[in-house]
Scaffold this active site. Structure first.
Site, PDB file in Angstrom:
ATOM      1  N   THR A   1      29.350  21.446  55.927  1.00 52.43           N
ATOM      2  CA  THR A   1      27.866  21.367  55.737  1.00 52.43           C
ATOM      3  C   THR A   1      27.317  22.667  55.014  1.00 52.43           C
ATOM      4  OG1 THR A   1      27.466  19.517  56.745  1.00 52.43           O
ATOM      5  CG2 THR A   1      25.680  20.559  55.650  1.00 52.43           C
TER       6      THR A   1
ATOM      7  N   GLN B   1      44.926  15.607  36.249  1.00 53.43           N
ATOM      8  CA  GLN B   1      45.270  15.858  37.656  1.00 53.43           C
ATOM      9  C   GLN B   1      43.710  16.394  38.157  1.00 53.43           C
ATOM     10  OE1 GLN B   1      48.242  18.867  37.547  1.00 53.43           O
ATOM     11  NE2 GLN B   1      49.549  17.604  38.962  1.00 53.43           N
TER      12      GLN B   1
ATOM     13  N   TYR C   1      33.975  16.717  26.745  1.00 51.43           N
ATOM     14  CA  TYR C   1      33.939  16.540  25.456  1.00 51.43           C
ATOM     15  C   TYR C   1      34.304  15.334  25.051  1.00 51.43           C
ATOM     16  CZ  TYR C   1      34.534  18.252  20.643  1.00 51.43           C
ATOM     17  OH  TYR C   1      34.930  18.224  19.166  1.00 51.43           O
ATOM     18  N   SER C   2      33.539  14.542  24.006  1.00 48.34           N
ATOM     19  CA  SER C   2      33.935  13.438  23.632  1.00 48.34           C
ATOM     20  C   SER C   2      34.613  13.201  22.257  1.00 48.34           C
ATOM     21  CB  SER C   2      32.545  12.445  23.850  1.00 48.34           C
ATOM     22  OG  SER C   2      32.890  11.031  23.572  1.00 48.34           O
TER      23      SER C   2
ATOM     24  N   LEU D   1      30.609  24.453  47.006  1.00 53.53           N
ATOM     25  CA  LEU D   1      31.637  25.596  47.774  1.00 53.53           C
ATOM     26  C   LEU D   1      32.626  24.888  48.517  1.00 53.53           C
ATOM     27  CD1 LEU D   1      32.727  28.451  47.628  1.00 53.53           C
ATOM     28  CD2 LEU D   1      31.219  28.951  49.426  1.00 53.53           C
TER      29      LEU D   1
ATOM     30  N   ARG E   1      45.462  23.213  44.839  1.00 55.17           N
ATOM     31  CA  ARG E   1      45.701  23.729  43.587  1.00 55.17           C
ATOM     32  C   ARG E   1      46.100  25.041  43.349  1.00 55.17           C
ATOM     33  NH1 ARG E   1      47.136  18.831  41.960  1.00 55.17           N
ATOM     34  NH2 ARG E   1      45.279  17.333  42.010  1.00 55.17           N
TER      35      ARG E   1
END
Length: 301
Positions: free
Chosen positions: A89, A109, A121-122, A213, A223
């Site tokens: 927390t 991913q 971005y569409s 964070l 990653r």
């Protein structure tokens, strides 16, 4: 180049603006604001905004106001304690918003980390740029023979060139057809939301990604690991370089306990104790599968 001259000018204009604020700021992060950090061949990350610092973490843990008379070393010790004992927390009190440009297959991913706010971005409303991720030759690898999710030896010579040619040719052809379907001269043209389905997964997209964070550290633990896929790992490593300037005490604890640390199963811990006592161990004695034993040996090495 990751950014166009127009985008560079817009960033310079943003950095030139000054604002008075009473909230906590971090000089290292102020230097990172709006600046694009190149990743891969056309990608980047850049900090749009952030909230909190190391003091915000310890303040939340103590549920108090101000620093009082405590020393900085006390803050660092508390942060290490929180990290060591998986207290989440207090780390959630800090947030960061990033602008990320990345290949679509990397985005797929990345989006599996569902603890962030994302606005992408569409391609339903806008036309995607003709930008594709083409790996550098040293990052072309065969399928691993021991890991269904991993890479094996690097491709070389004619085989590497054949693959690169296929990637470039297929990407170019797909985008040519995408443009052709969108053309409206004398025709209606296909809707953008349908034309986009013809594009390959190595085309670049962009998004704003806001995360606290605690969840960012979880993302980076997976990653930025050496076993992560290269194309997402380099983004994680670029983010790490930013985070260490934002919350240096928290990042140092994260680097020590998460990135540089290791977790053992009960069987692994028991096997380690027996090895320290001088006993020769193998997978059968430890009660592990071959895969478990291989990973256990990897930790010890």
């Amino acid at each position: 180049m990751p950014l166009s001259p127009e985008e560079e000018a817009a960033i310079a204009a943003q950095k030139a603006e000054t604002h008075t604020t009473a909230r906590a700021t971090v000089p290292g992060m102020e230097a990172h604001l709006y600046t694009a950090k190149p990743v891969l061949d056309h990608g980047f990350i850049r900090v749009i905004d952030y909230m909190g610092d190391d003091s915000a973490i310890t303040q939340a843990a103590r549920v108090s106001y101000g620093k009082g008379t405590k020393a900085v070393s006390n803050d660092e010790g508390l942060i290490r304690y929180l990290m060591r004992h998986w207290h989440s927390t207090p780390f959630e009190m800090c947030e960061i918003k990033l602008h990320v440009k990345l290949p679509v297959f990397v985005a797929r991913q990345w989006i599996r980390h569902r603890t962030a706010n994302v606005n992408e971005y569409s391609a339903r409303y806008s036309i995607l740029d003709r930008e594709f991720y083409i790996p550098a030759p040293e990052n072309l690898a065969a399928q691993s023979s021991t890991n269904n999710q991993g890479r094996g030896a690097t491709l070389e010579g004619a085989e590497a060139q054949r693959v690169l040619d296929l990637l470039r040719d297929d990407s170019t052809r797909a985008y040519d057809h995408y443009e052709e379907m969108l053309q409206t001269e004398g025709q209606q043209g296909l809707a953008r939301e349908l034309a986009r389905m013809n594009l390959p997964a190595n085309i670049y997209t962009q998004w704003y990604w806001k995360v606290d964070l605690h969840n960012l550290f979880h993302f980076l633990r997976l990653r930025a690991d050496t076993h992560a896929q290269y194309e997402i790992r380099v983004y994680a490593e670029a983010i790490c370089e930013v985070i260490k300037d934002w919350v240096p005490a928290a990042y140092a604890a994260f680097e020590d306990y998460r990135l540089g640390g290791a977790q053992l199963s009960a069987k692994g811990l028991a096997a380690l104790k027996r090895m320290l006592a001088g006993e020769d161990m193998d997978a059968e004695k430890a009660g592990m599968s071959k895969g478990e034993w291989r990973e256990f040996e990897g930790v010890l090495r």
